[in-house]
Write a protein that holds these residues in place. Structure first.
Motif, short mmCIF file in Angstrom:
data_model
loop_
_atom_site.label_atom_id
_atom_site.label_comp_id
_atom_site.label_asym_id
_atom_site.label_seq_id
_atom_site.Cartn_x
_atom_site.Cartn_y
_atom_site.Cartn_z
N ALA A 10 -20.86 12.43 -21.91
CA ALA A 10 -21.72 11.73 -22.67
C ALA A 10 -22.13 10.35 -21.26
O ALA A 10 -22.66 8.82 -21.35
CB ALA A 10 -21.60 10.83 -23.68
N ARG A 33 -15.75 12.58 -23.67
CA ARG A 33 -13.72 12.11 -23.70
C ARG A 33 -13.26 10.74 -23.84
O ARG A 33 -12.70 10.30 -24.49
CB ARG A 33 -13.83 12.78 -21.99
CG ARG A 33 -12.22 12.21 -21.70
CD ARG A 33 -12.03 12.81 -19.86
NE ARG A 33 -12.37 11.59 -19.65
CZ ARG A 33 -12.54 12.13 -18.31
NH1 ARG A 33 -12.16 12.66 -17.24
NH2 ARG A 33 -13.13 11.27 -17.34
N ARG A 46 -16.59 5.90 -11.97
CA ARG A 46 -16.60 5.85 -10.52
C ARG A 46 -17.48 4.56 -10.07
O ARG A 46 -16.52 4.71 -8.29
CB ARG A 46 -16.67 7.27 -9.77
CG ARG A 46 -15.73 8.28 -10.78
CD ARG A 46 -16.15 9.59 -10.47
NE ARG A 46 -17.38 10.06 -10.40
CZ ARG A 46 -18.06 10.89 -9.68
NH1 ARG A 46 -17.38 11.45 -9.36
NH2 ARG A 46 -19.62 11.37 -10.21
N ALA A 51 -26.58 3.22 -6.69
CA ALA A 51 -28.17 3.02 -5.91
C ALA A 51 -29.70 4.56 -6.87
O ALA A 51 -29.48 5.48 -7.02
CB ALA A 51 -28.59 2.63 -4.44
N ARG A 105 -23.81 0.85 -13.38
CA ARG A 105 -23.66 2.12 -13.63
C ARG A 105 -23.36 2.12 -15.35
O ARG A 105 -24.10 2.54 -16.08
CB ARG A 105 -22.32 2.76 -12.81
CG ARG A 105 -22.18 3.85 -13.73
CD ARG A 105 -21.06 4.48 -12.97
NE ARG A 105 -20.71 4.04 -11.43
CZ ARG A 105 -20.68 5.89 -11.67
NH1 ARG A 105 -21.24 7.25 -12.26
NH2 ARG A 105 -20.58 6.56 -10.55
N HIS A 127 -13.47 12.91 -27.57
CA HIS A 127 -13.10 14.36 -27.63
C HIS A 127 -13.32 15.12 -26.26
O HIS A 127 -14.28 14.83 -25.58
CB HIS A 127 -14.74 14.35 -27.92
CG HIS A 127 -14.13 14.35 -30.14
ND1 HIS A 127 -14.84 13.71 -30.54
CD2 HIS A 127 -14.63 15.75 -31.47
CE1 HIS A 127 -14.31 13.59 -31.73
NE2 HIS A 127 -14.06 15.00 -32.10
N ARG A 128 -11.74 15.50 -26.11
CA ARG A 128 -11.93 15.88 -24.67
C ARG A 128 -12.36 16.87 -24.10
O ARG A 128 -10.81 17.84 -25.06
CB ARG A 128 -11.00 15.65 -23.81
CG ARG A 128 -10.74 15.59 -22.19
CD ARG A 128 -9.37 15.10 -21.09
NE ARG A 128 -8.26 15.13 -22.82
CZ ARG A 128 -7.17 16.32 -21.83
NH1 ARG A 128 -7.56 17.06 -21.35
NH2 ARG A 128 -6.14 17.21 -22.44
N ALA A 164 -15.32 20.47 -17.40
CA ALA A 164 -14.37 22.27 -18.42
C ALA A 164 -15.56 23.26 -18.55
O ALA A 164 -14.60 24.22 -18.90
CB ALA A 164 -14.29 21.58 -20.14
N TYR A 186 -12.30 5.70 -0.99
CA TYR A 186 -11.89 5.09 -1.32
C TYR A 186 -11.60 3.62 -1.74
O TYR A 186 -10.76 4.23 -2.85
CB TYR A 186 -14.20 5.21 -1.40
CG TYR A 186 -13.98 5.25 -3.37
CD1 TYR A 186 -14.44 7.12 -3.71
CD2 TYR A 186 -14.79 4.97 -3.80
CE1 TYR A 186 -14.68 6.98 -5.08
CE2 TYR A 186 -14.44 4.95 -5.46
CZ TYR A 186 -14.26 6.41 -5.55
OH TYR A 186 -14.63 6.89 -6.74
N GLY A 298 -26.40 17.73 -13.43
CA GLY A 298 -25.64 17.05 -12.93
C GLY A 298 -24.16 17.72 -11.66
O GLY A 298 -23.91 19.05 -11.67
N PRO A 306 -21.10 10.20 -1.95
CA PRO A 306 -22.34 9.40 -2.23
C PRO A 306 -22.56 8.48 -1.18
O PRO A 306 -23.25 7.83 -0.81
CB PRO A 306 -20.90 7.83 -3.20
CG PRO A 306 -19.40 8.32 -2.29
CD PRO A 306 -19.40 9.26 -1.99
N GLN A 310 -27.54 9.50 -4.14
CA GLN A 310 -27.86 10.54 -4.18
C GLN A 310 -27.68 11.81 -5.60
O GLN A 310 -28.03 11.99 -6.29
CB GLN A 310 -28.93 11.64 -3.88
CG GLN A 310 -30.04 11.02 -2.02
CD GLN A 310 -31.03 10.60 -3.07
OE1 GLN A 310 -31.77 11.45 -4.21
NE2 GLN A 310 -31.38 9.46 -3.27
N GLY A 311 -26.25 11.55 -5.82
CA GLY A 311 -25.10 12.48 -6.55
C GLY A 311 -26.43 12.16 -8.27
O GLY A 311 -26.68 13.37 -8.97
#
Ligand code: FAD
Length: 461
Positions: A10, A33, A46, A51, A105, A127-128, A164, A186, A298, A306, A310-311
């Motif tokens: 999520a 998770r 992260r 941006a 974020r 829930h992992r 996973a 970083y 994704g 990064p 654009q990620g």
């Protein structure tokens, strides 16, 4: 209709995908998770802020949350460069005052989760996913101290770089997968708000302290602070994380290399000590889907470094492309997922390459006068020939041009700019009629060489 959809993760992309699929009428369940970040005090992941550019805004608009995010987005109209001698320079990003937008974020992710639930999706937190049988879509989760089994119908892996589902794909026959770590990592640091609550640096800019092999950047937050990120080699004799062993080393290094920033960072030493040093990975995989059963999306499909910001934008664009394909193929998921992979895989690879190239540009080239002159000329060309020339940066950040097309334009733009920059007395000759004709021919030749590529729909914001 209607298959039920299970999404792993999520995060930004998984939550957005859940909004889109729920609005299409699918029954969507997400397994995440982590605990629910809307009630638990946990870090959002992260980076503190990121941006958003035009591809991201387009997806947020489709999800119906653009208006909710706009008030918490700070436009950054250009780069503010902080040189080692204390001088500063400013480079505007676009020729038409376009901006990229700094957004929290955590806030963005929380809003996306809430909208996903409002649209009908269910999210199971804590829930992992520990195992995916990619042939049967049987999933295994660790939930508290129990193992939980779930049978998925249509499955999406939106569970990030260490997905996973991706791991499941890697164990299957004829799957090509690779990963590549940068030698740099970083660390996030902070510039707090000024005593009066204002910003200690110009607010509407992305700040960069380029230092050739490393750099510090800072993006503004709505509370007046800036989140800084030091991109720095892990190892190395002098300038590296390994070399800065003590507070005294850190202080001396920052005073020498970022003196104007140190003044603004009262918590530098605590931040440096306490904040994690994280690594930077690029991943590739093929295929991105298994029949009509599952697909990666994704970062799970294309984790990138990064440096182009654009990620997430690329992951959001995966979702909007998928939506377009649902409109085209109804509920024929074999066709939808096949076309999705065909359209997006090349773009995932391309944006990964663009991101690595931009690292060199940001940390090294932006301080070079020849590069600055080139940027100036790019803007001139864009203004003089708006139908024929748009710079690489503008295509990536301010248009929907497929990343793959952007990559294909690089060589041709390099050749054009090299021609222009090699003209003697460029500054004075630029205005002359004779040179104007010459330039027209060169730009026309550039345009002819790229015009048959797919430039995608026009930018909306
Ligand atoms: P993630 O954000 O990684 O989310 C994955 C989700 O899946 C998480 O919630 C995670 O907890 C969950 N998950 C993981 N494994 C499991 C599992 N086994 N089971 C269940 N759930 C699981 N992008 C931009 O567009 N602009 C920027 O400015 C920008 N800046 C960045 C700065 C930094 C320092 C970094 C590292 C990245 C930056 N990015 C930026 C990239 C961006 O963060 C990612 O592309 C984006 O987060 C991808 O979203 P995602 O949902 O695919 O993956």
């Amino acid at each position: 209709m209607s298959r039920s959809v299970t999404i792993l993760g999520a995060g930004l992309v998984g939550s957005l995908l859940a909004v889109i699929l729920s609005k299409k009428g699918y029954k969507v369940t997400i397994y995440e998770r982590r605990p629910d970040m809307r009630s638990a005090r946990i870090a959002a992941g992260r980076s503190i802020n990121l941006a958003v550019s035009v591809r991201g805004w387009n997806a947020l608009e489709i999800a119906g949350i653009k208006e909710a995010i706009e008030p918490i987005a700070i436009p950054m109209f250009g780069r503010s460069l902080h040189m080692p001698d204390g001088s500063a320079a400013y480079q505007q990003y676009g020729k038409n005052n376009e901006a990229i937008y700094s957004v929290s974020r955590g806030e963005l992710n929380k809003k996306l989760m809430t909208v996903a639930e409002e649209a009908g999706a269910t999210i199971f937190f804590d829930h992992r996913c520990t195992h995916v049988n990619v042939h049967t879509n049987e999933l295994t989760f660790q939930h508290e101290d129990k193992e939980v089994k779930v049978q998925a119908d249509l499955l999406f892996g939106a569970d990030g770089a260490f997905s996973a589902l991706r791991s499941g794909y890697v164990t299957a026959d004829r799957v090509d997968a690779s990963q590549f770590y940068l030698a740099h990592g970083y660390k996030e640091l902070t510039i707090p708000p000024a005593e009066d609550g204002g910003f200690r640096l110009a607010k509407e800019a992305l700040h960069i302290w380029p230092r050739h092999n490393y750099m510090l950047i800072a993006l503004p937050n709505t509370d007046g602070s800036f989140t800084c990120t030091l991109f720095f080699p892990f190892e190395g004799a002098e300038a590296s994380f390994a070399a800065l062993k003590s507070d005294a080393d850190v202080q001396a290094f920052f005073l020498k290399n970022f003196p104007d920033a140190v003044e603004l960072m009262p918590t530098l030493l605590e931040d440096f000590r306490n904040n994690p040093t994280a690594s930077l990975i690029t991943t590739r995989i093929f295929p991105w889907h298994m029949g009509d059963k599952s697909a990666l999306i994704g970062d799970a499909a294309h984790a990138i470094v990064p440096f182009y910001g654009q990620g997430m934008n690329a992951g959001f664009e995966d979702c909007t492309v998928l939506l377009g394909l649902m409109d085209e193929y109804g509920d024929d998921w074999e066709k939808i997922l096949g076309a999705y992979e065909q359209k997006r895989k090349c773009n995932g690879d391309a944006v990964g390459e663009l991101a690595i190239m931009n690292f060199v540009e940001m940390r090294d080239k932006v301080a070079d006068p020849v590069f600055l002159e080139r940027k100036r000329l790019e803007k001139e060309l864009g203004k003089m020939f708006p139908e024929q020339f748009i710079s690489i940066y503008e295509m990536v950040s301010f248009s929907h041009t497929p990343y793959d097309t952007v990559m294909k334009c690089i060589k041709a733009q390099d050749a054009l700019l090299e021609r222009v920059m090699n003209v003697p007395n460029l500054k004075t000759i630029f205005e002359t009629a004779a040179f104007g004709d010459q330039l027209k021919d060169w730009v026309a030749a550039y345009h002819t060489s790229v015009k048959d590529l797919d430039f995608g729909p026009a930018a909306r914001k």
